[in-house]
Design a protein around this motif. Structure first.
Motif, mmCIF file in Angstrom:
data_model
loop_
_atom_site.group_PDB
_atom_site.id
_atom_site.type_symbol
_atom_site.label_atom_id
_atom_site.label_comp_id
_atom_site.label_asym_id
_atom_site.label_seq_id
_atom_site.Cartn_x
_atom_site.Cartn_y
_atom_site.Cartn_z
ATOM 1 N N ASP A 1 0.869 -1.171 0.000
ATOM 2 C CA ASP A 1 0.000 0.000 0.000
ATOM 3 C C ASP A 1 0.906 1.221 0.000
ATOM 4 N N SER A 2 0.337 2.394 0.116
ATOM 5 C CA SER A 2 1.132 3.619 -0.018
ATOM 6 C C SER A 2 2.155 3.792 1.098
ATOM 7 N N SER A 3 1.979 3.072 2.212
ATOM 8 C CA SER A 3 2.913 3.208 3.335
ATOM 9 C C SER A 3 4.065 2.210 3.269
ATOM 10 N N THR B 1 7.500 0.575 2.335
ATOM 11 C CA THR B 1 8.787 1.214 2.054
ATOM 12 C C THR B 1 9.792 0.281 1.383
ATOM 13 N N GLN C 1 11.104 2.913 -1.869
ATOM 14 C CA GLN C 1 9.972 3.834 -1.847
ATOM 15 C C GLN C 1 9.636 4.344 -3.241
ATOM 16 N N GLU C 2 10.657 4.512 -4.079
ATOM 17 C CA GLU C 2 10.432 5.008 -5.443
ATOM 18 C C GLU C 2 9.565 4.029 -6.240
ATOM 19 N N ILE D 1 7.390 1.812 -4.939
ATOM 20 C CA ILE D 1 6.044 1.814 -4.365
ATOM 21 C C ILE D 1 5.246 3.008 -4.871
ATOM 22 N N LYS D 2 5.854 4.175 -4.873
ATOM 23 C CA LYS D 2 5.170 5.391 -5.327
ATOM 24 C C LYS D 2 4.748 5.264 -6.785
ATOM 25 N N ALA D 3 5.623 4.733 -7.617
ATOM 26 C CA ALA D 3 5.312 4.597 -9.044
ATOM 27 C C ALA D 3 4.186 3.598 -9.267
ATOM 28 N N ASP E 1 1.923 2.575 -7.083
ATOM 29 C CA ASP E 1 0.685 2.971 -6.409
ATOM 30 C C ASP E 1 -0.154 3.912 -7.258
ATOM 31 N N ALA E 2 0.455 4.550 -8.246
ATOM 32 C CA ALA E 2 -0.258 5.505 -9.105
ATOM 33 C C ALA E 2 -0.892 4.833 -10.325
ATOM 34 N N THR F 1 5.026 0.072 -14.727
ATOM 35 C CA THR F 1 5.784 1.274 -14.390
ATOM 36 C C THR F 1 6.795 1.538 -15.499
#
Length: 340
Positions: A237-239, A241, A245-246, A248-250, A252-253, A260
């Motif tokens: 999920d967004s939390s 790590t 983190q890069e 996960i952020k990519a 998650d969008a 990605t």
């Protein structure tokens, strides 16, 4: 660790090793007071030694034999840090015991039999010398096990009314499959080194080529295998790590089924495909975790409230005598069944 202590005592053979200069501990000395209740040095020593043995079993292999004198954080050794936790645990157990009547908590005949069985088994399995070093007389062992049993009963009672409703939205876990292109390389001598900037650029081209081919592949893991890579599974999920983190952020969008771009993390490149926006198994597991966290928060808050109402005193001169650096402890598990 605390929940398994009863079972460990039932199965444990202790090896206590005095290194040098241990101060003589009187088991009847008072190490701390919670309100009008005194915590004896014997109880504190026995409980602390079992906790010490667990830490040494888990961490000494990579922290070394002198782990206790090592710095856990600025100005605090591992011994300082762990002993602080142990003292807090002891205070918590005693304040819970003080309030057990509030919840009509008593020990059943089955509880008392299990405690005696564990204490007797411990007494028979260990030498008098070792038991003296860790305050392992039968009365002390039984008292520690009684406190732990009360603690678990109080945990259940205090958290009985916690909200156990967790929505899918709150717990939602997505899933992805990804391929990792590491910046590390292994030489012919078996040593691992970091790639040069030029090598990283070449690696990025490999990752981009893989990403382009994966766009048209129906089966991401199969395509990865075909190209000599391995696709890893990850729920997130967004939390989240890890692994980066890069990444996960990519991911998650993205929508389900999307890829990605090549994502650069601290230690390598990633290409990932989002496989689900609601992984059912991972989401249900997260729900259990959220409920467990709620219970732990409620339990801790109640303990803190009760401790705030009491005068708590730690007799540092006595507590200092329980020294992990100067006395090591080991446990050999004989494989006996756990007590309740």
């Amino acid at each position: 660790m605390k929940r398994k202590l009863v079972g460990l005592v039932l199965a444990a053979v202790i090896g206590a090793v005095s290194v040098t200069g241990c101060s003589k501990l009187d088991n009847d000395d008072v190490v701390a007071e919670v309100g009008g209740t005194k915590i004896t040095a014997g109880v504190a020593n026995f409980y602390a030694r079992f906790q010490q043995s667990q830490y040494e079993a888990y961490y000494s292999s990579f922290l070394g034999n002198d782990m206790w004198s090592g710095e856990a954080e600025e100005g605090k050794t591992y011994e300082d840090s762990v002993k602080e936790t142990i003292m807090n645990n002891l205070q918590s157990m005693y304040v819970l015991d003080m309030h057990k009547k509030d919840y009509d908590i008593t020990l059943t005949e089955e509880d008392e039999a299990a405690i005696k069985k564990a204490a007797d088994a411990f007494g028979e399995a260990n030498t008098l010398e070792d038991k003296e070093l860790i305050s392992g007389d039968s009365d002390t062992v039984e008292e520690v096990l009684r406190l732990l049993t009360v603690q678990e009963k109080m945990r259940e009672a205090i958290t009985a009314d916690v909200d156990t409703e967790v929505s899918d939205e709150e717990a939602a876990q997505k899933s992805m499959k990804y391929v990792y292109f590491s910046f590390n390389k292994t030489g012919d001598d078996g040593n691992t080194t970091q790639m040069t900037d030029e090598e990283k650029e070449a690696l990025k081209k490999d990752a981009e080529a893989f990403r382009q081919g994966a766009e048209d592949a129906e089966d991401f893991p199969a395509y990865a295998t075909e190209k000599g890579y391995e696709a890893a599974n990850l729920t997130f999920d967004s939390s989240t790590t890890s692994p980066a983190q890069e990444l996960i952020k990519a991911a998650d969008a993205l929508a389900e089924g999307e890829l990605t771009d090549v994502v650069e993390g601290p230690s390598g490149y990633y290409v990932a495909k989002v496989t689900s926006l609601l992984d059912r198994e991972a989401t249900d597991t997260k729900k259990e975790s959220i409920i467990s966290e709620r219970k732990q928060t409620m339990f801790n808050e109640q303990i803190e409230k009760w401790l705030d109402e009491e005068k708590v005193t730690v007799h540092k001169s006595v507590w200092k005598k329980i020294n992990f650096v100067k006395q090591g402890v080991t446990i050999k598990d004989t494989g006996s069944e756990e007590s309740k």
